[in-house]
Scaffold this motif. Structure first.
Motif, PDB file in Angstrom:
ATOM      1  N   GLY A 103      44.117  30.281  62.085  1.00 45.30           N
ATOM      2  CA  GLY A 103      45.353  29.633  61.661  1.00 45.30           C
ATOM      3  C   GLY A 103      45.448  29.560  60.153  1.00 45.30           C
ATOM      4  O   GLY A 103      44.800  30.322  59.432  1.00 45.30           O
ATOM      5  N   ALA A 104      46.262  28.627  59.670  1.00 49.98           N
ATOM      6  CA  ALA A 104      46.437  28.449  58.230  1.00 49.98           C
ATOM      7  C   ALA A 104      45.283  27.626  57.655  1.00 49.98           C
ATOM      8  O   ALA A 104      44.825  26.655  58.271  1.00 49.98           O
ATOM      9  CB  ALA A 104      47.767  27.757  57.948  1.00 49.98           C
ATOM     10  N   GLU A 105      44.834  27.977  56.462  1.00 54.52           N
ATOM     11  CA  GLU A 105      43.656  27.357  55.866  1.00 54.52           C
ATOM     12  C   GLU A 105      43.799  25.845  55.736  1.00 54.52           C
ATOM     13  O   GLU A 105      42.824  25.101  55.903  1.00 54.52           O
ATOM     14  CB  GLU A 105      43.384  27.974  54.496  1.00 54.52           C
ATOM     15  N   ARG A 106      45.025  25.368  55.443  1.00 54.96           N
ATOM     16  CA  ARG A 106      45.215  23.930  55.243  1.00 54.96           C
ATOM     17  C   ARG A 106      44.746  23.120  56.444  1.00 54.96           C
ATOM     18  O   ARG A 106      44.225  22.007  56.294  1.00 54.96           O
ATOM     19  CB  ARG A 106      46.705  23.638  54.996  1.00 54.96           C
ATOM     20  N   PRO A 160      49.481  31.190  64.255  1.00 52.02           N
ATOM     21  CA  PRO A 160      49.860  29.778  64.247  1.00 52.02           C
ATOM     22  C   PRO A 160      49.335  29.087  63.001  1.00 52.02           C
ATOM     23  O   PRO A 160      48.491  29.630  62.279  1.00 52.02           O
ATOM     24  CB  PRO A 160      49.181  29.236  65.501  1.00 52.02           C
ATOM     25  N   LEU A 161      49.820  27.885  62.746  1.00 49.46           N
ATOM     26  CA  LEU A 161      49.243  27.062  61.690  1.00 49.46           C
ATOM     27  C   LEU A 161      47.920  26.455  62.158  1.00 49.46           C
ATOM     28  O   LEU A 161      46.937  26.413  61.415  1.00 49.46           O
ATOM     29  CB  LEU A 161      50.225  25.960  61.294  1.00 49.46           C
ATOM     30  N   LEU A 162      47.922  25.962  63.388  1.00 49.57           N
ATOM     31  CA  LEU A 162      46.723  25.407  64.008  1.00 49.57           C
ATOM     32  C   LEU A 162      46.842  25.637  65.509  1.00 49.57           C
ATOM     33  O   LEU A 162      47.889  25.359  66.098  1.00 49.57           O
ATOM     34  CB  LEU A 162      46.586  23.909  63.720  1.00 49.57           C
ATOM     35  N   PRO A 185      43.550  12.072  55.378  1.00 47.10           N
ATOM     36  CA  PRO A 185      44.631  12.745  56.105  1.00 47.10           C
ATOM     37  C   PRO A 185      44.771  14.217  55.715  1.00 47.10           C
ATOM     38  O   PRO A 185      44.482  14.601  54.573  1.00 47.10           O
ATOM     39  CB  PRO A 185      45.869  11.963  55.678  1.00 47.10           C
ATOM     40  N   VAL A 186      45.207  15.007  56.669  1.00 53.40           N
ATOM     41  CA  VAL A 186      45.610  16.381  56.414  1.00 53.40           C
ATOM     42  C   VAL A 186      47.129  16.479  56.465  1.00 53.40           C
ATOM     43  O   VAL A 186      47.764  17.041  55.575  1.00 53.40           O
ATOM     44  CB  VAL A 186      44.989  17.354  57.434  1.00 53.40           C
ATOM     45  N   GLN A 187      47.724  15.869  57.496  1.00 45.44           N
ATOM     46  CA  GLN A 187      49.184  15.877  57.622  1.00 45.44           C
ATOM     47  C   GLN A 187      49.607  14.794  58.602  1.00 45.44           C
ATOM     48  O   GLN A 187      48.917  14.552  59.596  1.00 45.44           O
ATOM     49  CB  GLN A 187      49.677  17.241  58.124  1.00 45.44           C
ATOM     50  N   ARG A 188      50.720  14.149  58.285  1.00 46.19           N
ATOM     51  CA  ARG A 188      51.326  13.197  59.214  1.00 46.19           C
ATOM     52  C   ARG A 188      52.768  13.623  59.435  1.00 46.19           C
ATOM     53  O   ARG A 188      53.471  13.992  58.486  1.00 46.19           O
ATOM     54  CB  ARG A 188      51.276  11.774  58.652  1.00 46.19           C
ATOM     55  N   GLY A 189      53.207  13.563  60.682  1.00 48.88           N
ATOM     56  CA  GLY A 189      54.548  14.043  60.979  1.00 48.88           C
ATOM     57  C   GLY A 189      55.231  13.256  62.074  1.00 48.88           C
ATOM     58  O   GLY A 189      54.580  12.642  62.928  1.00 48.88           O
ATOM     59  N   VAL A 190      56.551  13.275  62.024  1.00 44.82           N
ATOM     60  CA  VAL A 190      57.390  12.684  63.060  1.00 44.82           C
ATOM     61  C   VAL A 190      58.129  13.835  63.738  1.00 44.82           C
ATOM     62  O   VAL A 190      58.809  14.620  63.073  1.00 44.82           O
ATOM     63  CB  VAL A 190      58.392  11.676  62.469  1.00 44.82           C
TER      64      VAL A 190
END
Length: 245
Positions: free
Chosen positions: A78-81, A226-228, A121-126
């Motif tokens: 996936g994406a490195e992030r 994919p991203l993840l 955190p890596v990412q938070r989303g709604v």
């Protein structure tokens, strides 16, 4: 042993009784604990912080997932992030307006000395909930999958929407929910618009099931990675060090 009867999603009377009111999910993806205290963090969050959120009428369900070394080995590229993601926490909301009281409760618990330092955190989303489907073999309907006792989840974070053709035919995949990023919610989310998160709810070991899903998912990603895309275990209560990164 197969459960008896007709699947809920094929029974008009069951569906007429209610389709569930979950419209929104808040998802926090984080790295492992910097000091190796993942088990301590899972203990605090599962015994203290997470149950308190259910005093909010808009919080309908919750799900905490963790990646083990075996899960990491079974990930797709996936994406490195997102390589650093080892913990994923999901709260299922009936109304995105509930995020305000969700934050107020968190502050109140913090003022009472009831918070550990959060995982990095890596990412938070709604995300807004989209399509829902369940395998007929589990009988329970797609609407109730957040309450269904999973053995694992395969998460697919992607830039594009995809049809879920073939996923439910994979042995071990009990159901699928798709979600998409909604409007920005300030402090609650830093997820770019146009991300899509799919939950594959499993009734078999997530590492084993991920291997079975490989051919279907590679066909899904012919136009890009994919991203993840990764299997995760749910937290096992009171066995805090059983599954940690």
């Amino acid at each position: 042993m197969e459960l008896p009867g007709t699947p809920s999603d094929d029974v008009d009377g069951v569906l007429a009784a209610g389709r569930g009111d979950i419209s929104t999910v808040f998802v926090s993806m984080a790295t492992r604990h910097p000091d190796g205290r993942d088990a301590d963090y899972l203990r605090w969050h599962t015994l203290d912080h997470r149950p308190e959120q259910h005093r909010l009428s808009t919080v309908r369900a919750s799900l905490r997932l963790v990646s083990t070394p075996e899960c990491r080995a079974a990930r797709w590229r996936g994406a490195e992030r997102y390589d650093a993601v080892d913990h994923v926490m999901t709260y299922f909301f009936s109304d995105p307006a509930g995020l305000k009281t969700f934050n107020e409760l968190s502050l109140a618990l913090g003022d009472a000395g009831r918070k550990m330092r959060l995982l990095p955190p890596v990412q938070r989303g709604v995300y807004t909930v989209g399509d829902k489907s369940a395998s007929p073999r589990i009988k329970a309907g797609a609407d109730v999958l957040p309450w269904w006792p999973v053995l694992g989840v395969v998460l697919l974070l992607e830039r594009e929407t995809h049809r879920n053709d073939g996923l439910l035919e994979v042995d071990g995949v009990a159901g699928v929910w798709t979600t998409s990023t909604s409007v920005t919610h300030g402090a609650f989310a830093d997820t770019p618009q146009g991300q899509h998160l799919t939950y594959c709810f499993l009734d078999d070991d997530p590492v084993v099931t991920a291997r079975r899903m490989d051919a279907v998912l590679r066909d899904r990603w012919t136009d890009g990675e994919p991203l993840l895309a990764a299997p995760f275990y749910p937290v096992t209560p009171h066995q805090w060090d059983r599954r940690v990164p």
